[in-house]
Design an enzyme around this catalytic site. Structure first.
Site, PDB file in Angstrom:
ATOM      1  N   ARG A 238       8.419 -39.876 105.863  1.00 37.87           N
ATOM      2  CA  ARG A 238       9.834 -39.483 105.870  1.00 37.87           C
ATOM      3  C   ARG A 238      10.650 -40.746 105.617  1.00 37.87           C
ATOM      4  O   ARG A 238      10.639 -41.654 106.453  1.00 37.87           O
ATOM      5  CB  ARG A 238      10.170 -38.858 107.223  1.00 37.87           C
ATOM      6  CG  ARG A 238      11.598 -38.379 107.371  1.00 37.87           C
ATOM      7  CD  ARG A 238      11.809 -37.797 108.768  1.00 37.87           C
ATOM      8  NE  ARG A 238      13.157 -37.291 108.931  1.00 37.87           N
ATOM      9  CZ  ARG A 238      14.213 -38.041 109.239  1.00 37.87           C
ATOM     10  NH1 ARG A 238      14.077 -39.337 109.418  1.00 37.87           N
ATOM     11  NH2 ARG A 238      15.396 -37.484 109.372  1.00 37.87           N
TER      12      ARG A 238
ATOM     13  N   LYS B 227      14.004 -48.094 110.604  1.00 40.42           N
ATOM     14  CA  LYS B 227      14.176 -48.058 112.065  1.00 40.42           C
ATOM     15  C   LYS B 227      14.201 -49.463 112.662  1.00 40.42           C
ATOM     16  O   LYS B 227      13.834 -50.436 112.007  1.00 40.42           O
ATOM     17  CB  LYS B 227      13.081 -47.190 112.694  1.00 40.42           C
ATOM     18  CG  LYS B 227      13.362 -45.711 112.419  1.00 40.42           C
ATOM     19  CD  LYS B 227      12.460 -44.772 113.163  1.00 40.42           C
ATOM     20  CE  LYS B 227      12.900 -43.329 112.867  1.00 40.42           C
ATOM     21  NZ  LYS B 227      11.911 -42.338 113.300  1.00 40.42           N
TER      22      LYS B 227
HETATM   23  N1  HH2 Z   1      13.428 -39.788 112.763  1.00 40.48           N
HETATM   24  C1  HH2 Z   1      14.745 -39.513 112.765  1.00 40.48           C
HETATM   25  C2  HH2 Z   1      15.194 -38.194 112.672  1.00 40.48           C
HETATM   26  N2  HH2 Z   1      14.322 -37.175 112.548  1.00 40.48           N
HETATM   27  N3  HH2 Z   1      12.114 -36.398 112.368  1.00 40.48           N
HETATM   28  C3  HH2 Z   1      10.797 -36.646 112.346  1.00 40.48           C
HETATM   29  N4  HH2 Z   1       9.919 -35.650 112.211  1.00 40.48           N
HETATM   30  N5  HH2 Z   1      10.307 -37.920 112.460  1.00 40.48           N
HETATM   31  C4  HH2 Z   1      11.125 -38.987 112.603  1.00 40.48           C
HETATM   32  O1  HH2 Z   1      10.610 -40.126 112.736  1.00 40.48           O
HETATM   33  C5  HH2 Z   1      12.536 -38.766 112.631  1.00 40.48           C
HETATM   34  C6  HH2 Z   1      12.999 -37.429 112.504  1.00 40.48           C
HETATM   35  C7  HH2 Z   1      15.737 -40.623 112.873  1.00 40.48           C
HETATM   36  O2  HH2 Z   1      16.087 -41.086 111.615  1.00 40.48           O
HETATM   37  P1  HH2 Z   1      17.390 -40.630 110.781  1.00 40.48           P
HETATM   38  O3  HH2 Z   1      17.354 -39.173 110.494  1.00 40.48           O
HETATM   39  O4  HH2 Z   1      17.498 -41.497 109.582  1.00 40.48           O
HETATM   40  O5  HH2 Z   1      18.604 -41.001 111.708  1.00 40.48           O
HETATM   41  P2  HH2 Z   1      19.557 -40.165 112.672  1.00 40.48           P
HETATM   42  O6  HH2 Z   1      18.699 -39.517 113.710  1.00 40.48           O
HETATM   43  O7  HH2 Z   1      20.476 -41.208 113.245  1.00 40.48           O
HETATM   44  O8  HH2 Z   1      20.281 -39.139 111.859  1.00 40.48           O
END
Ligand code: HH2
Length: 284
Positions: free
Chosen positions: A264, A230
């Site tokens: 995660r 992030k």
């Molecule tokens: N962060 C993201 C998405 N989902 N869910 C939980 N529970 N906690 C988090 O910190 C979290 C999440 C964002 O990361 P990512 O899935 O890699 O990216 P994107 O939202 O752009 O798909």
């Protein structure tokens, strides 16, 4: 507040013992996710990556069909279903064979129901089941749920980063959402809480949440921490998104040291290795 009654998380047909920190491997089947967007749109590539994550030590696999990065545009229900369901059908048996639950990262009740029917046993909702019908979709299944704190909506959330005290505000929100779930018959042993790093938070807010994670752990539910790649890691290291692995592993260890039960992450192998070393040093 009462402590969770057992040291296990019930995820549908899976019972996950929380006697060591667990690694949740992330796979986004989206064109626009900030870290892996576009990399796994092909069903075969996505399936291969899930199998690879299983081999690398993922304890839970988290599939997302909508990017929620700051500024992201919403995804339609039809697109999200089309991205997530065929992949679930493909990976369900391999995950079951290893006792690894599949989590689906979604805010939409229709997607929640379809995902659970296709084999998901955890719903990861950045909106903490606030959408109409979301609570029922989880309650009527045996699935676990991760309730995450977010201020505003992904499209605008960085303008909503205003708190009295970020840690007490986030803890109060999560306590209220967990109580709403318990009132809707979602057992305490099916609930995970997440402060939502980066969701309507500045770097300082994210650091405060990480430093004081124990205050959120004191609510008595297992905590999930998602800091992987992030922008806070980018600000602290000066690295681009594809070069944040070391910083992300450090953040995952810092979260576990302060009470996170699940991290995660995109870099499953490296995080699993780091946790093995960390646990050995702890004498676990
Ligand atoms: N962060 C993201 C998405 N989902 N869910 C939980 N529970 N906690 C988090 O910190 C979290 C999440 C964002 O990361 P990512 O899935 O890699 O990216 P994107 O939202 O752009 O798909």
């Amino acid at each position: 507040m009462m402590a969770a009654s057992s040291n296990a998380l019930i995820c549908g047909r899976h019972r996950i013992v929380l006697d060591r920190p667990l690694v949740m491997g992330v796979l986004n089947v989206t064109p626009d996710s900030f870290a892996d967007g576009g990399a796994f749109l092909d069903l075969r590539d996505a399936t291969d990556r899930v199998r690879q994550m299983l081999g690398e030590g993922a304890d839970i696999v988290d599939i997302g069909g909508e990017s929620t990065r700051p500024g992201a545009a919403p995804t339609s229900e039809a697109d999200e279903l089309e991205r997530v369901i065929p992949l679930l059908e493909k990976i369900r048996l391999s995950c079951d064979a290893r006792g690894v639950p599949i989590s689906v990262d979604t805010r939409k009740p229709v997607v929640m129901r379809a995902a659970i029917a296709a084999g998901a046993s955890m719903i990861n909702d950045i909106n903490a089941l606030r959408a109409p019908g979301a609570m029922d979709a989880v309650s009527e299944s045996g699935a676990a749920v991760c309730l995450m704190h977010m201020r505003g909506e992904p499209a605008t959330m960085q303008h909503a980063a205003i708190y009295d005290d970020v840690v007490t505000d986030v803890a109060a929100f999560l306590a209220e959402r967990a109580a709403a779930c318990v009132a809707a018959d979602i057992g305490r042993d099916r609930i995970v809480l997440d402060p939502g790093f980066g969701f309507g938070k500045t770097v300082e807010h994210n650091l405060a949440l990480l430093r004081r994670l124990a205050e959120i752990a004191a609510l008595g539910y297992p905590l999930l921490a998602g800091l992987s790649r992030k922008s806070t890691i980018g600000v602290l290291t000066g690295r681009n998104v594809d070069d944040r692995m070391a910083g992300s592993v450090a953040a995952a260890l810092a979260a576990v040291a302060r009470g996170a039960a699940i991290v995660r992450v995109h870099d499953v192998r490296e995080t699993a290795d780091a946790l093995k070393v960390w646990r050995a040093v702890q004498g676990e």
